[in-house]
Design an enzyme around this catalytic site. Structure first.
Site, PDB file in Angstrom:
ATOM      1  CB  SER A  49      57.658  62.112  37.505  1.00 39.52           C
ATOM      2  OG  SER A  49      56.857  60.951  37.710  1.00 39.52           O
ATOM      3  CG  ASP A  89      53.541  59.380  34.409  1.00 40.53           C
ATOM      4  OD1 ASP A  89      53.584  59.508  35.712  1.00 40.53           O
ATOM      5  OD2 ASP A  89      54.448  59.795  33.831  1.00 40.53           O
ATOM      6  CG  ASP A 138      53.246  59.687  39.217  1.00 35.04           C
ATOM      7  OD1 ASP A 138      52.123  59.828  38.700  1.00 35.04           O
ATOM      8  OD2 ASP A 138      54.370  59.555  38.745  1.00 35.04           O
ATOM      9  CG  ASP A 178      53.584  62.946  36.034  1.00 36.39           C
ATOM     10  OD1 ASP A 178      53.576  62.308  36.891  1.00 36.39           O
ATOM     11  OD2 ASP A 178      53.884  62.904  35.126  1.00 36.39           O
TER      12      ASP A 178
END
Length: 572
Positions: free
Chosen positions: A146, A305, A301, A303
């Site tokens: 993340s 999500d 961000d 990734d």
């Protein structure tokens, strides 16, 4: 085994990966580093495992990945119908070793004759969730840490519903992982052999198209006639292609991308942290926004999500919205564009550390709000449960910049949220308002809710013990007042008990057990303490409500200072 014995096992392993062996040699005189690398195994938290890259059982490397996937393989073989034929989808982000870990995962699955669908290039987490559902796969794996610093990577497991594995599923997988006695000797098949036997299938464009088509279902209005100016930064991550295509598809063609942050970069070299929760991540977007006179700035961000948004205030300066503020705006916009039939049996889902303003807004539209534990996995579980009832999912969100509008994904989705935020900004622009002014109007209508969060990082074995000490102190010597407000109730999620002091009553908390303490104060204020499940941190969450911005800021600051002083005393 002692950590020394485990270290010796690794260094004497004849075919140990050369890069890892070199790293061990470089720290051979650093006993503290060696102990932290080997004193325990990486464990699953709220969504999987996450850790620093490097050699050792407490680090992210090909051997800890292999062990985790071996446990997952054993689990799905025993528990998921037709698991081998249905296969496992694997996606990865822009971090160091992400693609290598994805391939290692496929090699372990292949040794079990389980097919792996691996994305040909980096993709966002929400697309992984979507693809598990789209391909009817047995499970999914996302290689990502993340928004953690560059030295981290992680491993998230998704169930056949496309959601993060439940606590029960995670527990069963951990049990299977623990049956793997030697992470260095996990069986694997080579990539070429897997490709030739169709046990490794590279996927990508077809799933992208299906996801983009699903995005059309969350649009609330026709955006073809708009002059909205958008600035977008993917913060060196995975979102560029899907967000860009999604915006054009939705009718937004005036999009300026922060080019310096458009290139995937495992060092995240233009930011101190690739986290849209932190305002520094928007510095370059703000500079471009000022040059372009943009109406809205959006940032995802690595990734993709989590979504951050900045909008102009009354003075024309860009203000980065908090996750609670953006979530409340999106919630209000979503519900206001549903008719009575669409709202029927509707449910809004939020976490226990997300603003109470969302409950107030939902109630204004006659919609019920459900609380879950922290972590979007619990929101995904609720959506799954709705399929067996007449309840209807309308919106889900958490304070840490995670939002979901369409349930074709079962995890937080920054691509969905980016499109919805731009559509919302376009709607309010046509009403003569910026998003900031729309938010101010909501405060005027519902009260000035304000939230805060303090995160204390305590690394290593000593840090874990300090975090445990803080929670023990708070649990055994609970607050009776904060900021001059009396504590009305204490919720201990580890004991599943809620104590209501004014009524001298004890209630059961009907949520999974977790090491969390929450204090409910007078005047809709609250404080919550929670050790992170994936990072060496303890987080303190705060919420207040008054009649003005100034009063809320003052009260919030007072409560935060009192809590910080208490924690400092405990650590001394």
């Amino acid at each position: 085994m002692s950590w020394q014995d485990t270290l010796k096992k690794w260094t004497s392993f004849a075919t140990l990966d050369e890069k890892l062996l070199d790293q061990l040699k470089k720290v051979s005189d650093d006993e503290r580093e060696l102990e932290d690398s080997f004193y325990k195994n990486l464990t699953f938290g709220t969504g999987g495992m996450r850790g620093v890259l490097g050699p050792g059982t407490n680090r992210m490397n090909i051997y800890t990945i292999r062990k985790a996937v071996e446990g997952l393989s054993r689990y799905i073989e025993e528990n998921i119908v037709h698991a081998k034929e249905r296969g496992v989808v694997i996606a990865y982000d822009s971090r160091y070793m992400s693609k290598e870990f994805a391939v290692e995962a496929a090699k372990v699955l292949g040794a079990h004759e389980i097919r792996a669908y691996v994305f040909e290039s980096l993709r966002p987490t929400p697309l992984l969730s979507f693809s598990v559902r789209y391909l009817h796969a047995a499970a999914g794996i996302m290689i990502t840490a993340s928004h953690n610093p560059p030295e981290y990577n992680g491993f998230k497991v998704y169930n056949e519903d496309g959601g993060q594995v439940s606590l029960k599923e995670a527990g069963a997988i951990i049990d299977m992982v623990n049956t793997v006695e030697d992470e260095l000797s996990v069986d694997v098949k080579e990539q070429t052999e897997l490709e030739n036997s169709n046990l490794l299938e590279w996927v990508g464009e077809k799933i992208d198209r299906a996801y983009l088509n699903a995005l059309k279902t969350i649009q609330k209005q026709d955006n073809s006639d708009n002059d909205l100016k958008i600035v977008f930064t993917p913060l060196h991550g995975t979102a560029l292609e899907l967000v860009s295509k999604g915006l054009v598809q939705a009718g937004f063609d005036k999009v300026s991308v922060v080019e310096e942050q458009a290139v995937p970069d495992p060092e995240f070299s233009t930011v101190s942290s690739p986290n849209p929760e932190e305002h520094q991540a928007f510095e370059m977007a703000i500079e471009l926004g000022e040059r372009e006179n943009a109406d809205i700035l959006i940032g995802t961000d690595p990734d993709a999500d989590r979504l951050g948004v900045a909008a102009k205030d009354a003075d024309g300066s860009y203000q980065v919205l908090t996750g609670n503020q953006l979530g409340t705006l999106l919630l209000d916009y979503t519900l206001s564009h549903l008719d009575e039939q669409e709202r029927k049996n509707g449910q809004v889902i939020k976490t226990i550390v997300t603003t109470e303003m969302g409950r107030t807004v939902a109630s204004h539209y006659g919609i019920n709000t459900i609380d879950t534990l922290t972590g979007f996995k619990f929101i995904g579980e609720k959506i799954k449960n709705f399929e067996a009832s007449d309840e209807q999912f309308l919106f889900g969100y958490e304070e840490s910049y995670g939002y979901l509008i369409g349930s074709f994904v079962r995890d937080k989705d920054a691509v969905q949220a980016a499109l919805a935020a731009c559509e919302m900004a376009n709607y309010w622009k046509k009403q003569g308002k910026t998003l900031w002014e729309a938010l101010t109007a909501l405060y005027d209508k519902h009260g000035y809710y304000l939230e805060g969060m303090k995160s204390l990082t305590l690394k290593g074995k000593d840090g874990a013990e300090q975090i445990e000490k803080i929670m023990k102190n708070i649990r055994e010597q609970p607050f009776t007042s904060l900021g001059g407000l009396e504590v009305k109730a204490v919720e201990d999620y580890q004991l599943s008990v809620r104590q209501l002091f004014s009524e001298d009553l004890t209630e059961d908390i009907l949520l999974p057990k977790e090491n969390v303490m929450k204090f409910i104060l007078e005047d809709d204020a609250w404080v919550c303490f929670r050790p992170s499940g994936t990072e060496p941190k303890i987080k303190s969450y705060f919420g207040v409500k008054t009649v003005s911005a100034a009063e809320s800021k003052k009260l919030l600051s007072t409560i935060q200072d009192e809590v910080e002083h208490r924690i400092e005393e405990v650590l001394r």
